[in-house]
Structures are given as structure tokens and as C-alpha cells.
Design an enzyme around this catalytic site. Sequence first.
Site, mmCIF file in Angstrom:
data_model
loop_
_atom_site.group_PDB
_atom_site.id
_atom_site.type_symbol
_atom_site.label_atom_id
_atom_site.label_comp_id
_atom_site.label_asym_id
_atom_site.label_seq_id
_atom_site.Cartn_x
_atom_site.Cartn_y
_atom_site.Cartn_z
ATOM 1 N N SER A 210 0.823 -1.199 0.000
ATOM 2 C CA SER A 210 0.000 0.000 0.000
ATOM 3 C C SER A 210 0.867 1.263 0.000
ATOM 4 C CB SER A 210 -0.950 -0.061 1.185
ATOM 5 O OG SER A 210 -2.131 0.591 0.855
ATOM 6 N N HIS A 352 -7.471 -5.998 0.719
ATOM 7 C CA HIS A 352 -6.263 -5.182 0.798
ATOM 8 C C HIS A 352 -5.423 -5.621 1.998
ATOM 9 C CE1 HIS A 352 -4.105 -1.418 0.106
ATOM 10 N NE2 HIS A 352 -4.174 -1.158 1.408
HETATM 11 C C1 GCU Z 1 -5.508 4.622 1.837
HETATM 12 C C2 GCU Z 1 -5.005 5.356 0.624
HETATM 13 C C3 GCU Z 1 -4.208 4.452 -0.316
HETATM 14 C C4 GCU Z 1 -3.157 3.713 0.454
HETATM 15 C C5 GCU Z 1 -3.772 2.996 1.643
HETATM 16 C C6 GCU Z 1 -2.767 2.285 2.554
HETATM 17 O O1 GCU Z 1 -6.502 3.715 1.465
HETATM 18 O O2 GCU Z 1 -6.109 5.941 -0.017
HETATM 19 O O3 GCU Z 1 -3.611 5.208 -1.348
HETATM 20 O O4 GCU Z 1 -2.460 2.832 -0.393
HETATM 21 O O5 GCU Z 1 -4.446 3.931 2.453
HETATM 22 O O6 GCU Z 1 -1.625 2.718 2.652
HETATM 23 O O7 GCU Z 1 -3.176 1.295 3.192
#
Ligand code: GCU
Length: 371
Positions: A210, A352
Site C-alpha cells: 500500500s 487489501h
Molecule cells: C488509503 C489510501 C491508499 C493507500 C492505503 C494504505 O486507502 O487511499 O492510497 O495505499 O491507504 O496505505 O493502506
Amino acid sequence: MTTESFTRMLPDVLTTADGEQITTVEQWQRKRRPEIVTLFREYVYGHESVQRPAALSFHTNVTQGLMGNRAIRKQVDIRYEGPGGQGVLRLLLFVPVGREKPAPAFLLVNNRGAEHTDPDRERRSPFWPAEWIVERGYAAAVINYTDLDPDEDDGFRNGVHGIFDEFEGSRPANAWGAIAAWAWGASRVMDYMETDPDVDVARVAVVGHSRGGKTALWAGALDERFAMVISNNSGCTGAALARGNRGETIKDINDRFPHWFNANYKRFNGREPDLPVDQHMLLSLIAPRPVYVSSATQDEWADPLSEFLSLIYAAPVYQLFGKHALGTERFPQPDTPIHGDRMGYHLRTGVHDLTEYDWEQFMDFADRYLK
Ligand code: GCU
């Protein structure tokens, strides 16, 4: 959206800003690669205020006989100093013992909190499966990103910005943001690795999930000492094409995380077609080193298809180097990894996250290049 309509919309990775077609590795290295690096610094991640600081030192604490006598632990304080004071990045490293040669390594940029990186291994997390990484013959290294820069919109007063920025007047619109600060820290780990005879600095993969994945990509793009780069669910301004037009947009990310990128990037809120780069160009900077991108079926916010297409549109640079890249343009079914020539991709079933399934693919892919 079809691949043809993307082809028309995306900046071509092998055409320079002044319209020259790149046809050789030499032209790529001399002209186009530096041009793309500058574009990303200028419009997205920002220019770092410092590279390797003059005042940088390593302070190591070693513990033998861990993980059932399979590993030693090194806790390294990477200390640095600049005009605004001192900072310390704490590297946690488990090295497999009984090897004849220095070990290859995975360096995780941890964005999920210290509960995933217990040095005593009382708590264990699939997010950083250190025992398993060691068992597979790799050193397991991890840093916690907030050591470098807190993940908050603090006006760039804290962390490495506060230590190294020296702007006359207001902060320039192209100055580095938090992602660049975290990536800078990954490079300081490489400075340390160069001094550690137990680790082979020429065989280190940088991994992130992420926002940590965005960081791994930018670190690997800038610092060619990383032998492999792995992006897990990095999404917007990570592996995903901004022009993909699904999931998180540039405006979404700038509104919620204004500190991640530079001020210039805000000019592209709602104006993706005007951005002089797209994220396939970020992946292309890793060529010809192996790059691995992974997505998850339920992670629509990160836009799996756009993450995959970034690899497809970066492939011409790998091909310039004589590498076949992914070897297919077909978006795969879930849980059927594509391990191509210097490029890998998988779409995991699920949400995720960074899971054992992901790590298994990364290690299988890495075995071909880092062993
Ligand atoms: C949020 C953000 C993402 C990122 C994520 C994370 O959802 O919008 O761009 O990748 O956090 O770091 O878990």
C-alpha cells in the site's frame, strides 16, 4: 476501457519530451531514464533535500542463537544528522546462519505498526513472516516508516524534512513529501547493508504494501542498488495507472494525504490527462531489474487492472534490455501468478493486505534472481 484507448492516452515510455524515439539501452540510460526521474521528482514525489548525509552512522546490537539457532538478530540504529537536528532509523534484521556466502535479503518498509515487527518474535505476523523468510535462505529486514517521518500532515516540520530542509522563504512546490522521505530511509538501509558482510548488498529486494508499496517503488526507481522491487496493493501513485480512471484518484489521494506528495502534484487533481507521467513510467525505471506487482480481488480502491496494465506499458523498456517481461497481456484469473522474465504479477483472492500467499509468490519469484 480497452488497451487501445490506454495506448493513445498514456505518455509513451520510449519517447522523450522533445519527441525523440529511444531505440537503444544507451539512449535510455543517458537520456530518457534521467528525464523520467526528473519528471517524477518535479510533479509527484518531490526532490529530496539530501542524499546520503555526511553525518550518517550505524550502531549495531547483535543477538546470537534465535529462531531455533537458525538466525542471528541485528538491531541497527541508523543515525543521521542535518541542520535541523538528529534522527534515528531502527533497522531490525534477522540473518540466516550457517551460510557460506552472504545472504540475499528482503527489506520491508512497514507501514502497519510495530506489532508486526516484534524483535523478540513473541508476536508473529503474516505481514512480516521473518521466520519463513529466513527458512527460505533470505535475511529478513524491516524498518518502520514513522521513524523517518510521521504519517501526518504536519507542515513538514517533523522527521527528515525537519532535519534536512533549509528553504529560504516558503517551501518549494517541488520539495519532497513523505513518500520520498520514507524511500530515502530505504536507501540509508542500503548504505548500512554495504557495510554488513552477512548480507549481499547486490541481492536485496525492497518490498512494501500500500503506501509502503508506493514507497518501495519510488525507492527502487531511484536507488539502483536494489536488485528487485516488489509492490503489494500499492494502488494510486504506486503501481496503478492514474489514467485508469477507477478506484482512488489523484484528487482523492491529495485531499486525504496532502503530505505524501509535493505541492505540484495537487495541480493534477481532476486533471490526470495533463500529468506528464503515468505510473508505468515509474515501473520502467526499475528495468532491467526484476519487478513484481501484486493486487487483491477485493481491493478495488487500488484498481488491480490498472496495476497490471502499468507492467504491460513498462514492458517496452524491459524488451529494450532484451527481457521478455510478463510474456502476456492477458489479465490473469485470481490466484494464478504470472512469473515472467524480470516481471511478475498476481491477483490474490481477498482484501487489501499483505499475506502469506503474497510472500510465497515473492520468494518463489526472487529465488530465480537473488539465489
Ligand atoms: C488509503 C489510501 C491508499 C493507500 C492505503 C494504505 O486507502 O487511499 O492510497 O495505499 O491507504 O496505505 O493502506
